[in-house]
Design an enzyme around this catalytic site. Structure first.
Site, PDB file in Angstrom:
ATOM      1  N   LYS A  32       0.844  -1.196   0.000  1.00 29.95           N
ATOM      2  CA  LYS A  32       0.000   0.000   0.000  1.00 29.95           C
ATOM      3  C   LYS A  32       0.884   1.252   0.000  1.00 29.95           C
ATOM      4  CE  LYS A  32      -0.327  -0.199   5.058  1.00 29.95           C
ATOM      5  NZ  LYS A  32      -1.199  -0.547   6.188  1.00 29.95           N
ATOM      6  N   ARG A 129     -11.140  -0.048  14.459  1.00 28.51           N
ATOM      7  CA  ARG A 129     -10.979   0.707  13.221  1.00 28.51           C
ATOM      8  C   ARG A 129     -11.904   0.038  12.216  1.00 28.51           C
ATOM      9  NH1 ARG A 129      -4.845   1.294  10.922  1.00 28.51           N
ATOM     10  NH2 ARG A 129      -5.374  -0.755  10.108  1.00 28.51           N
ATOM     11  N   TYR A 254      12.941  32.168   6.389  1.00 27.91           N
ATOM     12  CA  TYR A 254      11.688  32.757   6.883  1.00 27.91           C
ATOM     13  C   TYR A 254      11.692  32.850   8.407  1.00 27.91           C
ATOM     14  CZ  TYR A 254       9.593  32.023   2.263  1.00 27.91           C
ATOM     15  OH  TYR A 254       9.308  32.056   0.935  1.00 27.91           O
ATOM     16  N   MET A 301       9.274  25.340   1.577  1.00 23.09           N
ATOM     17  CA  MET A 301       8.521  24.381   0.768  1.00 23.09           C
ATOM     18  C   MET A 301       9.428  23.621  -0.203  1.00 23.09           C
ATOM     19  SD  MET A 301       5.316  25.070  -1.769  1.00 23.09           S
ATOM     20  CE  MET A 301       4.229  25.680  -0.494  1.00 23.09           C
TER      21      MET A 301
END
Ligand SMILES: *Cc1c(COP(=O)(O)O)cnc(C)c1O
Length: 366
Positions: A32, A129, A254, A301
């Site tokens: 998966k 779940r 930043y 990013m």
């Protein structure tokens, strides 16, 4: 030159072989999330060549992609909405897990005459779940028996999943095993005797032989997560694309979260949080020319700044983020306050993939 994720399929081969020695039953290779970020089709092919007998995925779309890639082994898909395309799944020989009556009916409704859909009944052994509760289980088994007698479904498996198998001392392990054993007895009382009974994933397979039953579903372990004896398969590198000398007092990035205490060299790599470098990985390190160097300032990013120290490093030098001579994925997970699984499944699509060890797997498979 670009950021590159090197995927070593020989690591998968080695890990599957180890699990074949440990596990009592068969190995289902769980691929998966694109094979935990390693490429679902490549991991599946390699795992099958190394002795896994079946493939596991969550969605039918993942199963279909593997069929399209030419994987012929049995595939189980265990997480689908009730309006999923079970008809196509059945046509393509994809088995589905059913956690309840609605799913069982939906799957049976998509069956063609003479071709029952193969299902694994899912019992909740403690995850809360998916999977039927102990109370609903007899109803699920009764309906499955009726549909099986009618030629609509073929119950080939019973499955559970353990929530705390990474902690061998956790009481939920024994409780989950008992719930599963009871569910198997109840299914038998309804005349269901499927060949596959599977409860253990990577941790339970490593820690708890009593959980093995007829098959282990191995995902993380395939890609080297879960034990120091397993081999990691990923190496993430990026070129230094810019480098400069700065004086003491220079703040970086930043928000100016870091300021150089002395004059130093800063290097830039074209990888950021959009590429799967966790933004909160404070104090994370990379390896440059064999030396550990710290990431400084905010991770952006698309880009990340490294404190290279007093000596200049030429642009073009490859920096190892993890794997190879760099930090481990486990170190990155601890810097980011997460688990290795999230790091390996999070590498973004901009990063170029290079696969090694592939020819060996293809030769073995053919
Ligand atoms: C992901 C998953 C697995 C594989 O678990 P690992 O711990 O990665 O081996 C097995 N079974 C189910 C139901 C899963 O969702």
């Amino acid at each position: 030159m670009t950021a590159e994720l090197q995927i070593d399929l020989d690591a998968i081969t080695s890990n599957v072989r180890r699990f074949r020695r440990i596990a009592i039953g068969e190995i289902m290779a769980v691929v998966k999330a694109d094979g935990f970020g390693h490429g679902a089709a490549d991991v599946a092919t390699t795992a099958l060549a190394a002795g896994a007998t079946r493939i596991g995925v969550t969605s039918l779309a993942e199963a279909q992609a593997l069929r399209n890639a030419g994987i012929g082994a049995p595939i189980l898909s265990w997480l689908n909405p009730i309006d999923a395309d079970f008809r196509t799944a059945n046509l393509n020989d994809v088995e589905v897990a059913v956690p309840g009556i609605e799913h069982l009916n939906a799957a049976a409704g998509a069956t063609r005459p003479g071709r029952p859909i193969r299902v694994h009944l899912q019992i909740d052994t403690g995850m809360a779940r998916d999977g039927a509760t102990a109370r609903d289980w007899p109803h699920l088994c009764r309906l499955a028996r009726v549909l099986q007698d009618a030629g609509r479904v073929d119950v080939v498996g019973l499955m559970g999943h353990l929530p705390c198998a990474d902690d061998p001392t956790h009481p939920s392990n024994a409780l989950g095993r008992r719930r599963f054993a009871k569910a198997v007895r109840v299914a038998r009382a309804f005349g269901l005797h499927p060949r596959h009974r599977h409860l253990a994933a990577t941790s339970a397979t490593l820690n708890d032989p009593l959980s093995h039953h007829t098959m282990s579903r191995i995902g993380a372990g395939l890609v080297g997560i879960g034990s120091p004896h397993l081999r990691p398969g990923l190496t993430l590198t990026a070129p230094l694309i810019f480098s400069r000398e700065v004086s003491a007092g220079t703040s970086v990035g930043y928000g100016y979260t870091w300021t150089a205490a002395t004059s130093t060299h800063l290097g830039l790599i074209p990888l950021g949080y959009a590429d799967g470098i966790p933004r909160n990985a404070e104090g994370a390190e990379v390896t440059v020319n064999g030396h550990r160097r710290r990431i400084v300032g905010r991770i952006s990013m698309d880009q990340t700044v490294i404190d290279l120290g007093p000596d200049p490093v030429p642009v073009g030098q490859r920096v190892t983020v993890f794997g190879g001579d760099g930090p481990t994925v486990a170190e990155w997970a601890s810097w980011a306050g997460t688990i290795e699984h999230e790091i390996v499944t999070g590498i973004g699509p901009r990063v170029q993939r290079t696969v090694i060890g592939k020819q060996r797997a293809l030769r073995a498979a053919s």
